[in-house]
Design a protein around this motif. Sequence first.
Motif, PDB file in Angstrom:
ATOM      1  N   ALA A 147       0.866  -1.188   0.000  1.00  0.00           N
ATOM      2  CA  ALA A 147       0.000   0.000   0.000  1.00  0.00           C
ATOM      3  C   ALA A 147       0.895   1.228   0.000  1.00  0.00           C
ATOM      4  O   ALA A 147       1.759   1.376   0.874  1.00  0.00           O
ATOM      5  CB  ALA A 147      -0.916   0.009   1.218  1.00  0.00           C
ATOM      6  N   THR A 148       0.717   2.106  -0.974  1.00  0.00           N
ATOM      7  CA  THR A 148       1.560   3.290  -1.087  1.00  0.00           C
ATOM      8  C   THR A 148       0.696   4.531  -1.287  1.00  0.00           C
ATOM      9  O   THR A 148      -0.375   4.443  -1.895  1.00  0.00           O
ATOM     10  CB  THR A 148       2.518   3.153  -2.283  1.00  0.00           C
ATOM     11  OG1 THR A 148       1.755   2.897  -3.473  1.00  0.00           O
ATOM     12  CG2 THR A 148       3.507   2.030  -2.051  1.00  0.00           C
ATOM     13  N   ARG A 166      -5.099   9.966  -1.639  1.00  0.00           N
ATOM     14  CA  ARG A 166      -5.304   8.678  -2.308  1.00  0.00           C
ATOM     15  C   ARG A 166      -4.162   7.708  -2.001  1.00  0.00           C
ATOM     16  O   ARG A 166      -2.999   8.097  -1.947  1.00  0.00           O
ATOM     17  CB  ARG A 166      -5.418   8.871  -3.819  1.00  0.00           C
ATOM     18  CG  ARG A 166      -6.741   9.495  -4.225  1.00  0.00           C
ATOM     19  CD  ARG A 166      -6.966   9.377  -5.721  1.00  0.00           C
ATOM     20  NE  ARG A 166      -8.302   9.795  -6.088  1.00  0.00           N
ATOM     21  CZ  ARG A 166      -9.371   9.018  -6.059  1.00  0.00           C
ATOM     22  NH1 ARG A 166      -9.240   7.770  -5.678  1.00  0.00           N
ATOM     23  NH2 ARG A 166     -10.557   9.471  -6.412  1.00  0.00           N
ATOM     24  N   ILE A 167      -4.537   6.439  -1.810  1.00  0.00           N
ATOM     25  CA  ILE A 167      -3.555   5.364  -1.656  1.00  0.00           C
ATOM     26  C   ILE A 167      -3.797   4.342  -2.758  1.00  0.00           C
ATOM     27  O   ILE A 167      -4.893   4.266  -3.316  1.00  0.00           O
ATOM     28  CB  ILE A 167      -3.626   4.709  -0.262  1.00  0.00           C
ATOM     29  CG1 ILE A 167      -4.964   3.975  -0.072  1.00  0.00           C
ATOM     30  CG2 ILE A 167      -3.411   5.735   0.831  1.00  0.00           C
ATOM     31  CD1 ILE A 167      -4.886   2.492  -0.270  1.00  0.00           C
ATOM     32  N   PHE A 220      -2.656  -6.311 -10.183  1.00  0.00           N
ATOM     33  CA  PHE A 220      -3.811  -5.436 -10.001  1.00  0.00           C
ATOM     34  C   PHE A 220      -3.379  -4.199  -9.219  1.00  0.00           C
ATOM     35  O   PHE A 220      -2.355  -4.195  -8.518  1.00  0.00           O
ATOM     36  CB  PHE A 220      -4.928  -6.167  -9.236  1.00  0.00           C
ATOM     37  CG  PHE A 220      -4.523  -6.600  -7.849  1.00  0.00           C
ATOM     38  CD1 PHE A 220      -4.681  -5.768  -6.760  1.00  0.00           C
ATOM     39  CD2 PHE A 220      -3.951  -7.853  -7.655  1.00  0.00           C
ATOM     40  CE1 PHE A 220      -4.297  -6.169  -5.494  1.00  0.00           C
ATOM     41  CE2 PHE A 220      -3.555  -8.260  -6.389  1.00  0.00           C
ATOM     42  CZ  PHE A 220      -3.728  -7.416  -5.309  1.00  0.00           C
ATOM     43  N   TRP A 221      -4.172  -3.144  -9.368  1.00  0.00           N
ATOM     44  CA  TRP A 221      -3.975  -1.884  -8.641  1.00  0.00           C
ATOM     45  C   TRP A 221      -5.333  -1.393  -8.169  1.00  0.00           C
ATOM     46  O   TRP A 221      -6.221  -1.122  -8.980  1.00  0.00           O
ATOM     47  CB  TRP A 221      -3.327  -0.830  -9.546  1.00  0.00           C
ATOM     48  CG  TRP A 221      -1.922  -1.155  -9.933  1.00  0.00           C
ATOM     49  CD1 TRP A 221      -0.779  -0.742  -9.325  1.00  0.00           C
ATOM     50  CD2 TRP A 221      -1.506  -1.958 -11.047  1.00  0.00           C
ATOM     51  NE1 TRP A 221       0.326  -1.245  -9.980  1.00  0.00           N
ATOM     52  CE2 TRP A 221      -0.086  -2.000 -11.043  1.00  0.00           C
ATOM     53  CE3 TRP A 221      -2.186  -2.653 -12.041  1.00  0.00           C
ATOM     54  CZ2 TRP A 221       0.645  -2.695 -11.987  1.00  0.00           C
ATOM     55  CZ3 TRP A 221      -1.470  -3.371 -12.983  1.00  0.00           C
ATOM     56  CH2 TRP A 221      -0.069  -3.381 -12.955  1.00  0.00           C
ATOM     57  N   LEU A 222      -5.506  -1.306  -6.867  1.00  0.00           N
ATOM     58  CA  LEU A 222      -6.756  -0.829  -6.265  1.00  0.00           C
ATOM     59  C   LEU A 222      -6.500   0.530  -5.627  1.00  0.00           C
ATOM     60  O   LEU A 222      -5.528   0.691  -4.865  1.00  0.00           O
ATOM     61  CB  LEU A 222      -7.250  -1.808  -5.202  1.00  0.00           C
ATOM     62  CG  LEU A 222      -7.754  -3.162  -5.717  1.00  0.00           C
ATOM     63  CD1 LEU A 222      -7.693  -4.199  -4.610  1.00  0.00           C
ATOM     64  CD2 LEU A 222      -9.171  -3.037  -6.254  1.00  0.00           C
ATOM     65  N   ARG A 223      -7.359   1.511  -5.919  1.00  0.00           N
ATOM     66  CA  ARG A 223      -7.144   2.872  -5.411  1.00  0.00           C
ATOM     67  C   ARG A 223      -8.334   3.310  -4.562  1.00  0.00           C
ATOM     68  O   ARG A 223      -9.483   2.967  -4.848  1.00  0.00           O
ATOM     69  CB  ARG A 223      -6.930   3.836  -6.575  1.00  0.00           C
ATOM     70  CG  ARG A 223      -5.641   3.553  -7.351  1.00  0.00           C
ATOM     71  CD  ARG A 223      -5.458   4.468  -8.550  1.00  0.00           C
ATOM     72  NE  ARG A 223      -4.186   4.241  -9.211  1.00  0.00           N
ATOM     73  CZ  ARG A 223      -3.979   3.296 -10.116  1.00  0.00           C
ATOM     74  NH1 ARG A 223      -4.977   2.493 -10.473  1.00  0.00           N
ATOM     75  NH2 ARG A 223      -2.793   3.145 -10.672  1.00  0.00           N
TER      76      ARG A 223
END
Length: 459
Positions: free
Chosen positions: A145-146, A155-156, A204-207
């Motif tokens: 998590a960034t 936003r992360i 995957f990328w979840l925002r």
Amino acid sequence: MVKRIRVAVVAALGVATLVAGPVTTASAGTTKADPAVTDVSVTPNPVEVKGAETVKVTFTAETSGDASAVTGWIKPSLGVETEFRLARSDDLGSGKARWKYTKDVNRQFAAGKWTFRAVTANTAPKSADFTVKQVFETDFDDIAATPSTVDEGGRITLSGVLRQNGANGWAPLANARVHLAFRPLGGSYDRLPGSVETNGQGRFWLRAKAFRTGHWRAEYDGSSTTLGARSETDRVDVRGAVRHSRIVDFGAGPDPVDQGDRIGVGGRLQVDTGHGWQGHRGRKVFILFRADGESRWNDVATDRTDAQGRFGVDVTATRSGDWRAEFDGADGVEGASSVADHVTVRKPAPEPERGDSRITRFNASPEPGRYGRYLRFGGTLQVRDDDGWEGYGAKVGLYFKPKGSHKWQYVKTVRAAESGRVLTRARTYGSGYWKFVFKGDDDFYGDSSASDYVRVVRR
């Protein structure tokens, strides 16, 4: 003759009895049936293998004819046949028996249709179909998590890889829908709205927006061929939102001013609420002064803002120089500094004989005023000479006193026309009193207009 015939008949009958007797006895016996498999079954069916578990599958055959051994085979739709011997488990009577064989089925078995057949002696085999269903285990990898620290509302991004442990080992799982879940410190996990699909490499990328410190994880619900999974968690710390502030409508005056006279210094402190700039109430504002020719700013006075964020002080004019206001900031609000405003301080000339002045017909409009909108101010500056009252062109200051306050705040300076007419405008953020002030000059004494109260409303 008759007697002889009787004896002959009896004798004939005796011979017939001796001949027919053995035939009757033989026909009354049972012929032994050949052994045969009468039924086969597979339990469970279908065979569902979940992840790395092993399922015990029982292959059952029923026989007749006092079968002495049963051989079984299993075979996938495409592949090699496997042979095994079934063990006698139950005697069902009358030469019938039940035979069983138990085999461990794991994820190495091909998914799809299989056939089980069993045979005894040289009879025809009996067969049954069964299905093997592979449900592969899944897991997440490279979860991150960034950024690890973010401002409130920032936003992360949670990223990672989803894999499945298939027949050939671990490999990326593409086109799988992944969800995002969050757990605040001391709380429990909640799934957030929205989801994404993994790409061809299982990535995957979840925002999402972060409002509280806590842990983030990815979740996969599984499918008909894969098990669900929950990723490891990654923590993100959320800082309290830092809002911007600013100082507007700042000014010092009048300019120029005689040494020893009073200078009004004021403005308005605002904070960005996310819905527009609003007055920041109850905050300490420092008034600083830097004399001409010097580089150092000195604290002169302080004031606290009112409900509309206004502040203002009256100070004695001693030297020419720049004036400035500063707000040091507070929890969640950054500090701010105003622009500088220069005021020239003159040494007063010997007091000449001066005439009177007055400001007439002062009016502030519209009434009521609207919050944040402009008010218009008008009046006439007049001085008395030998011929009576006439218009006079000079600098006039606009002052404001908030409702409930006892202190007038300097707003701005405007010059009256040669006819004496004074026209200007200024924004209003609260109800209160307004007036014009003429400080006077070498020829005429100063004077103030009557005050005019304006109620301010929000619409």
